[in-house]
Design a protein around this motif. Structure first.
Motif, mmCIF file in Angstrom:
data_model
loop_
_atom_site.group_PDB
_atom_site.id
_atom_site.type_symbol
_atom_site.label_atom_id
_atom_site.label_comp_id
_atom_site.label_asym_id
_atom_site.label_seq_id
_atom_site.Cartn_x
_atom_site.Cartn_y
_atom_site.Cartn_z
ATOM 1 N N ALA A 1 6.190 -12.631 69.787
ATOM 2 C CA ALA A 1 5.933 -13.874 70.509
ATOM 3 C C ALA A 1 5.429 -14.946 69.556
ATOM 4 O O ALA A 1 4.529 -14.704 68.745
ATOM 5 C CB ALA A 1 4.920 -13.647 71.630
ATOM 6 N N PRO B 1 5.543 -18.733 70.997
ATOM 7 C CA PRO B 1 6.098 -19.726 71.924
ATOM 8 C C PRO B 1 6.238 -21.101 71.281
ATOM 9 O O PRO B 1 5.312 -21.614 70.650
ATOM 10 C CB PRO B 1 5.070 -19.758 73.066
ATOM 11 N N GLU C 1 9.740 -14.023 72.441
ATOM 12 C CA GLU C 1 9.390 -15.313 73.033
ATOM 13 C C GLU C 1 9.255 -16.316 71.893
ATOM 14 O O GLU C 1 8.261 -16.354 71.188
ATOM 15 C CB GLU C 1 8.093 -15.203 73.825
ATOM 16 N N GLY C 2 10.293 -17.102 71.712
ATOM 17 C CA GLY C 2 10.375 -18.026 70.594
ATOM 18 C C GLY C 2 11.801 -18.044 70.065
ATOM 19 O O GLY C 2 12.710 -17.479 70.664
ATOM 20 N N SER D 1 13.703 -15.466 75.046
ATOM 21 C CA SER D 1 13.169 -16.605 75.795
ATOM 22 C C SER D 1 12.617 -17.656 74.849
ATOM 23 O O SER D 1 11.760 -17.359 74.006
ATOM 24 C CB SER D 1 12.068 -16.120 76.749
ATOM 25 N N ASN D 2 13.133 -18.861 74.979
ATOM 26 C CA ASN D 2 12.586 -20.034 74.297
ATOM 27 C C ASN D 2 12.963 -21.268 75.120
ATOM 28 O O ASN D 2 13.809 -22.066 74.719
ATOM 29 C CB ASN D 2 13.123 -20.158 72.871
#
Length: 475
Positions: free
Chosen positions: A199, A201, A225-226, A247-248
């Motif tokens: 992660a 973010p 996440e990033g 996820s980003n």
């Protein structure tokens, strides 16, 4: 260093070094061993003929700084289940084998270190950044179960850029909060990130530009996440992202542009949050489920040989329309070629029809009007039966109308017997003459109908010729 200056625990370690015997201090409470003692053993410890010297210490608290900068250590080092009070510094050192398995430390500095065997950091806990950039490892690098709790900042929490590993880099179950940098790394085997939880973010979570991996990039069940950046990577095996969560939001979740990849697997997981960038990549097999694709997909100049799993065009075409860079004919040609390789010509024709309709939106108004006529008439040549339907319908209308009202002949003495069917065919078919159109002249509204049939016939003929020409050129 004299043995009389050592604590009882340090004396046990000193005596065990010459024969490579392991010293386990876990059952004696928390026993401290000075880093200076470990350093003295590794650089100038006692030796015994016929024995292999090694530091094998388990469950100790290492006090002080373990400073082996630019040192040459020709003995095996096992410091497992240990707790280091200060950051070990092995910058530029040359070691045979190093294991710090299950240990905890404030960080680790091993920039440009040479290791003749493997480096094992399995299940280590780091409170600060880990630097292995520029290191050369002749064996494998084990980072499985590693936890890095350093606060994310401008510098990566795990630096592996320009590292060279002659075997696998195993980081299964790695947990990190911050960036991991692998730019320019060379890994002869596979890079294993399965079950990793990463992660950062809003920033880079994995920077791996121009990385070279000899086998596979394994990332099943990865949670990232990033931003993951693989631009320019060379991976002849597969990039395995089955069950991965990328996820980003508001940025790029995965950039694999200008890559050369054997197989790219993106299936069974939730929809990617953020942009997927595959521009200019070369992929032999693209294995992607439509449900995982995000709202934005960059595919400009992407080339692939096979597209799996086999899906109807209605499920594949939306990914070509999610490219914010506008109409890209190359993307439609790639999808068409993929369907043709597996013998699905009907799907290939539907993709080509979708291509013409997307292209139509880029034309000026008159081009769009002509495009709509081609589409309605024969589906840009990909639906030729539609032209036959139009012709039969117009033939029926014209035949019925002119059967009820024969147009007057131009020359009554020379005119053939009027036939409403062939008269209508004469009007509809621009290159065929049955001698009816030149012998009779409709008047009033019937003349208008005749003109409509002539114009419609020319439009149908032109679109059919355009469609046939397009089909022949593709063949």
């Amino acid at each position: 260093m004299e043995i009389n200056d050592l604590t009882p625990a340090e004396q046990r370690v000193w005596r065990a070094f010459a024969t490579g015997t392991e010293v386990d201090l876990r059952g004696d409470g928390e026993q401290s061993v000075r880093a200076a003692v470990v350093r003295a053993l590794l650089l100038n410890g006692p030796r015994e003929a016929g024995e292999i010297a090694a530091v094998k210490l388990r469950g100790a608290r290492i006090t002080g700084e373990l400073d082996l900068r630019y040192a040459t250590v020709d003995s095996v080092v096992h410091l497992t289940h240990c707790r280091f009070e200060e950051l070990p510094d092995l910058t530029g050192a040359h070691l045979r084998y190093l294991s710090l398995r299950d240990s905890g430390m404030p960080g680790l500095s091993m920039t440009r270190t040479h290791i003749d065997g493997s480096l094992r950091l399995t299940r280590c806990r780091f409170d600060g950044p880990v630097r292995l950039d520029g290191s050369q490892i002749s064996g494998a690098l084990f980072l499985e179960g590693v936890e890095i709790t350093a606060e994310p900042g401008p510098r990566p929490v795990l630096q592996l850029n320009q590292i060279s590993v002659d075997d696998d880099l195993c980081a299964r179950g790695l947990r990190a909060r911050g960036a991991i940098r692998l730019d320019g790394a060379t890994i002869a085997g596979s890079l294993d990130l399965e079950d990793a939880d990463l992660a950062h973010p809003g920033g880079f979570v994995v920077e791996a530009e121009a990385v070279e991996i000899g086998a596979n990039l394994l990332a099943r069940r990865l949670r990232a996440e990033g931003r993951i950046d693989l631009r320019g990577a060379r991976i002849p095996g597969r990039v395995d992202l089955l069950d991965a969560r990328l996820s980003n939001p508001g940025g790029t979740a995965l950039r694999a542009s200008s890559c050369v990849i054997g197989e790219f697997w993106l299936r069974r997981g939730p929809r990617v949050e953020g942009m997927l960038n595959l521009r200019r990549a070369e992929i032999n097999q693209l294995d992607v489920e439509p449900e995982m694709l995000p709202a934005q997909v960059r595919m400009l100049d992407l080339t692939y040989t096979f597209l799996t799993p086999h899906e109807p065009p209605e499920r594949r075409l939306p990914m070509l329309e999610r490219d914010g860079e506008g109409y890209d004919p190359h993307a439609y040609e790639q999808l068409t070629a993929a369907y043709r390789r597996i013998g699905d010509d009907q799907a290939a024709r539907l993709v080509q029809l979708a291509k013409q309709r997307r292209r139509r939106s880029t034309l000026p108004w008159y081009g769009q009007v002509w495009g709509h006529l081609q589409d309605a008439a024969v589906g840009y040549g990909f639906r030729p039966l539609r032209a036959a339907g139009w012709l039969l319908s117009l033939l029926a209308v014209g035949s019925l109308v002119f059967a009820g009202h024969h147009p007057p002949p131009l020359k009554a003495a020379e005119s053939p017997e009027f036939d409403p069917v062939f008269f209508t065919l004469d009007l509809l078919l621009p290159v065929i003459s049955f001698g009816q159109e030149s012998a009779f002249a409709p008047t009033g509204g019937y003349r208008t109908l005749a003109y409509v049939l002539v114009v419609t016939g020319w439009i149908l003929a032109t679109t059919v010729v355009a469609g046939v020409t397009r089909t022949v050129s593709r063949q």
